[in-house]
Scaffold this active site. Structure first.
Site, PDB file in Angstrom:
ATOM      1  N   ARG A 197       6.042   8.344  21.781  1.00  9.56           N
ATOM      2  CA  ARG A 197       6.051   9.483  22.338  1.00  9.56           C
ATOM      3  C   ARG A 197       7.305   9.897  23.165  1.00  9.56           C
ATOM      4  O   ARG A 197       7.940  10.880  23.115  1.00  9.56           O
ATOM      5  CB  ARG A 197       4.814   9.450  23.261  1.00  9.56           C
ATOM      6  CG  ARG A 197       4.649  10.929  23.946  1.00  9.56           C
ATOM      7  CD  ARG A 197       4.360  12.089  23.013  1.00  9.56           C
ATOM      8  NE  ARG A 197       3.128  11.944  22.376  1.00  9.56           N
ATOM      9  CZ  ARG A 197       3.009  12.175  21.040  1.00  9.56           C
ATOM     10  NH1 ARG A 197       4.122  12.659  20.396  1.00  9.56           N
ATOM     11  NH2 ARG A 197       1.930  12.037  20.375  1.00  9.56           N
TER      12      ARG A 197
ATOM     13  N   ARG B  95       2.364  -8.939   3.500  1.00  6.27           N
ATOM     14  CA  ARG B  95       2.560  -8.447   2.241  1.00  6.27           C
ATOM     15  C   ARG B  95       3.989  -9.088   1.960  1.00  6.27           C
ATOM     16  O   ARG B  95       5.068  -8.343   1.956  1.00  6.27           O
ATOM     17  CB  ARG B  95       2.842  -6.938   2.462  1.00  6.27           C
ATOM     18  CG  ARG B  95       1.457  -6.018   2.413  1.00  6.27           C
ATOM     19  CD  ARG B  95       0.766  -6.358   1.082  1.00  6.27           C
ATOM     20  NE  ARG B  95       1.452  -5.858  -0.197  1.00  6.27           N
ATOM     21  CZ  ARG B  95       1.373  -4.669  -0.846  1.00  6.27           C
ATOM     22  NH1 ARG B  95       0.577  -3.837  -0.123  1.00  6.27           N
ATOM     23  NH2 ARG B  95       1.864  -4.600  -1.751  1.00  6.27           N
TER      24      ARG B  95
ATOM     25  N   ARG C 104       0.140  -2.265  13.543  1.00  8.81           N
ATOM     26  CA  ARG C 104       0.469  -1.766  12.050  1.00  8.81           C
ATOM     27  C   ARG C 104       0.769  -0.396  12.288  1.00  8.81           C
ATOM     28  O   ARG C 104       0.323   0.361  13.049  1.00  8.81           O
ATOM     29  CB  ARG C 104      -0.682  -2.102  11.009  1.00  8.81           C
ATOM     30  CG  ARG C 104      -0.940  -3.388  10.740  1.00  8.81           C
ATOM     31  CD  ARG C 104      -2.104  -3.192   9.832  1.00  8.81           C
ATOM     32  NE  ARG C 104      -2.482  -4.529   9.278  1.00  8.81           N
ATOM     33  CZ  ARG C 104      -3.170  -5.535   9.653  1.00  8.81           C
ATOM     34  NH1 ARG C 104      -3.704  -5.476  10.899  1.00  8.81           N
ATOM     35  NH2 ARG C 104      -3.223  -6.833   9.094  1.00  8.81           N
TER      36      ARG C 104
ATOM     37  N   CYS D 224      -3.928   6.392  17.802  1.00 13.23           N
ATOM     38  CA  CYS D 224      -3.971   4.716  17.923  1.00 13.23           C
ATOM     39  C   CYS D 224      -5.508   4.563  17.656  1.00 13.23           C
ATOM     40  O   CYS D 224      -6.428   5.277  17.681  1.00 13.23           O
ATOM     41  CB  CYS D 224      -3.793   4.383  19.355  1.00 13.23           C
ATOM     42  SG  CYS D 224      -2.071   4.588  19.942  1.00 13.23           S
TER      43      CYS D 224
ATOM     44  N   ARG E   1       4.213   1.976   5.121  1.00 15.44           N
ATOM     45  CA  ARG E   1       3.438   1.233   5.928  1.00 15.44           C
ATOM     46  C   ARG E   1       4.312   0.134   6.807  1.00 15.44           C
ATOM     47  O   ARG E   1       5.646   0.063   6.334  1.00 15.44           O
ATOM     48  CB  ARG E   1       2.693   0.001   4.946  1.00 15.44           C
ATOM     49  CG  ARG E   1       1.636   0.792   4.433  1.00 15.44           C
ATOM     50  CD  ARG E   1       0.622   0.057   3.550  1.00 15.44           C
ATOM     51  NE  ARG E   1       1.608  -0.655   2.593  1.00 15.44           N
ATOM     52  CZ  ARG E   1       1.630  -0.286   1.155  1.00 15.44           C
ATOM     53  NH1 ARG E   1       0.959   0.699   0.791  1.00 15.44           N
ATOM     54  NH2 ARG E   1       2.168  -1.196   0.458  1.00 15.44           N
TER      55      ARG E   1
ATOM     56  N   TYR F 152       7.702  -5.123   7.218  1.00 16.92           N
ATOM     57  CA  TYR F 152       6.951  -5.876   7.649  1.00 16.92           C
ATOM     58  C   TYR F 152       7.727  -7.064   8.684  1.00 16.92           C
ATOM     59  O   TYR F 152       8.478  -7.608   7.903  1.00 16.92           O
ATOM     60  CB  TYR F 152       6.207  -6.773   6.768  1.00 16.92           C
ATOM     61  CG  TYR F 152       5.065  -5.828   6.038  1.00 16.92           C
ATOM     62  CD1 TYR F 152       3.843  -5.927   6.618  1.00 16.92           C
ATOM     63  CD2 TYR F 152       5.415  -5.234   5.101  1.00 16.92           C
ATOM     64  CE1 TYR F 152       2.773  -4.910   6.022  1.00 16.92           C
ATOM     65  CE2 TYR F 152       4.438  -4.189   4.565  1.00 16.92           C
ATOM     66  CZ  TYR F 152       3.160  -4.208   5.017  1.00 16.92           C
ATOM     67  OH  TYR F 152       2.026  -3.331   4.574  1.00 16.92           O
TER      68      TYR F 152
ATOM     69  N   GLU G 137      -8.026  -2.197  14.732  1.00 20.88           N
ATOM     70  CA  GLU G 137      -8.375  -2.680  13.575  1.00 20.88           C
ATOM     71  C   GLU G 137      -9.862  -3.481  13.247  1.00 20.88           C
ATOM     72  O   GLU G 137     -10.229  -3.577  14.400  1.00 20.88           O
ATOM     73  CB  GLU G 137      -7.264  -3.793  13.136  1.00 20.88           C
ATOM     74  CG  GLU G 137      -5.981  -3.537  12.959  1.00 20.88           C
ATOM     75  CD  GLU G 137      -5.762  -3.158  11.319  1.00 20.88           C
ATOM     76  OE1 GLU G 137      -6.410  -3.434  10.720  1.00 20.88           O
ATOM     77  OE2 GLU G 137      -5.014  -2.170  11.293  1.00 20.88           O
TER      78      GLU G 137
END
Length: 122
Positions: A63, A116, A90, A75, A7, A108, A78
């Site tokens: 890309r 997080r 993210r 893509c 992540r 992050y 959220e």
């Protein structure tokens, strides 16, 4: 060999194409560097943005990177949760590796460190 998820998240200050592309590329490069992975190891990359970021598709930043032209990218927007972190990008990178779950280094950056703090590396 295992398929693991890594992540990552970052934020931008403005809904502008150049800033979104730069932030996406920087986040990806940091994840790749910290985890010592190559595009050939990548199964796919999922990129999400908060609804306030609609100036460009962040996958465009990936890309154009050398060696990433055949990596499947997706893509998405959220879920607009009330009180969620704004202007956030993210990544979820699925990678083939011999490493264990706890060896994956999640990244992050910027304001996204608040998502997080237990995984934030200085």
């Amino acid at each position: 060999m295992y398929n693991r998820g890594i992540r990552g998240a970052t934020t931008v200050t403005r809904n502008e194409e150049a800033e979104i592309l730069e932030a996406t590329a920087s986040l990806l490069k940091e994840v790749v560097e910290r985890n010592q992975i190559e595009p050939e190891d990548i199964c796919s990359v999922w990129i999400t943005v908060t609804p306030d970021l609609d100036a460009t598709f962040p996958a465009r930043a990936i890309r154009v990177l050398s060696g990433w032209d055949m990596v499947p990218l997706m893509c998405s927007t959220e879920i607009p949760v009330k009180g969620g972190l704004p202007k956030c990008i993210r990544l979820l990178i699925q990678v083939n590796t011999n490493k264990g779950q706890r060896e994956m280094k999640h990244v992050y950056l910027n304001e996204a460190q608040s998502l997080r703090p237990d995984l934030t590396v200085s």
